[in-house]
Design an enzyme around this catalytic site. Sequence first.
Site, short mmCIF file in Angstrom:
data_model
loop_
_atom_site.label_atom_id
_atom_site.label_comp_id
_atom_site.label_asym_id
_atom_site.label_seq_id
_atom_site.Cartn_x
_atom_site.Cartn_y
_atom_site.Cartn_z
N ARG A 1 -0.79 -2.00 -6.79
CA ARG A 1 -0.86 -3.11 -5.82
C ARG A 1 -1.81 -4.19 -6.36
NH1 ARG A 1 -0.99 -4.69 -0.16
NH2 ARG A 1 -3.11 -5.13 0.55
N HIS B 1 -2.70 2.48 -5.76
CA HIS B 1 -3.37 1.26 -5.30
C HIS B 1 -3.64 0.30 -6.45
CE1 HIS B 1 -4.91 -0.60 -1.71
NE2 HIS B 1 -6.01 -0.98 -2.34
N ARG C 1 0.86 -1.18 0.00
CA ARG C 1 0.00 0.00 0.00
C ARG C 1 0.90 1.23 0.00
NH1 ARG C 1 -1.95 -3.56 4.01
NH2 ARG C 1 -4.04 -4.40 3.59
N HIS D 1 -3.29 -9.40 3.80
CA HIS D 1 -4.72 -9.53 4.04
C HIS D 1 -4.96 -10.42 5.25
CE1 HIS D 1 -5.86 -8.56 -0.41
NE2 HIS D 1 -5.66 -7.48 0.31
N LYS E 1 -1.86 -2.94 8.11
CA LYS E 1 -3.03 -2.57 8.90
C LYS E 1 -3.04 -3.32 10.22
CE LYS E 1 -6.14 -1.23 5.13
NZ LYS E 1 -7.45 -1.49 4.48
N TYR F 1 -9.36 -11.42 -6.39
CA TYR F 1 -8.54 -11.47 -7.58
C TYR F 1 -8.86 -12.67 -8.46
CZ TYR F 1 -6.03 -7.79 -5.26
OH TYR F 1 -5.73 -6.61 -4.64
#
Length: 309
Positions: free
Chosen positions: A258, A255, A165, A281, A187, A290
């Site tokens: 990515r 983004h 990111r 993730h 995150k 995806y």
Amino acid sequence: MTDTGFAISAPLRSHVTAWQRELATIRRLSPKTVEAYGRDLDQFMAFLSAHIGGTVDLGDLKQLRPADLRAFLAARRRADIGSRSLARALSGVKSFFTYLEREGVMALEALSVVRTPKLPRGLPKPLSASEAKAVGPATHEMEVRPWIAARDVAVISLCYGAGLRISEALALTRADLDGSALRVVGKGNKVRLVPLIAPVRAAIEDYLRLCPFAVGANDPMFRGVRGGPLSPRLIQLRLEELRGALGLPASATPHALRHSFATHLLAGGGDLRAIQELLGHASLSTTQIYTHIDGERLLEAYRSAHPRS
């Protein structure tokens, strides 16, 4: 507000005008956004005017119940309005009532219990491999200052070549470079190790060699022209310039690079769980988006590997 054949009281109209002025001058929303919010509020007032059978005033707004707001959304839904437009309409109405509350005019608790319509989950829009590869060389051609060109190429390389990111890339320090891997804080402060392929490592080393500022082990690696931490907006602007120079789609953002990283790995036979770890993730279901993008490759794998294909 536009003339749409319904009536609102003069005091209420005055508040609407002041709200729209605040959106444009203080919040600095784009003219199109201000226009869209005004149109959404027009539709809400028109609904209320028909609902009560007359002129809408502040007293009518104070008496609104959650059922009234849901009835408005239902009416818009019957007019074949999609979830995204409904969500924006509710956002516009909430913005106006937030303004009224902030000004001490009134507070409406009913809005707090009305849920925003669920939005359909959009698929990422990755660049093609050739488009992604063209970004680095084009940056060097566009930027006359070598160290800034090298900096931007390094950040962009981390987005496409390591799947970071933009916030993760700009938070990196020299201490996060660990041999052939990169220590990334994602995150929720979750730490992951991401392998550095040779072109990405070379881009980082080129930048560090040319950077005119001393970069300590625990200092932010990427710097602005005055030596402070680099703003993500500058990389976004660089991508906007590259969109024009290379004819890239409007979806070409940091983004999107990515997304391209994940999509191209999947297309090349990458394991979904490995891609999940590389992207940071928390849930595999997030990475599975995806598979919708590269469904043709998955179908081909099914045809070639399944005994009953």
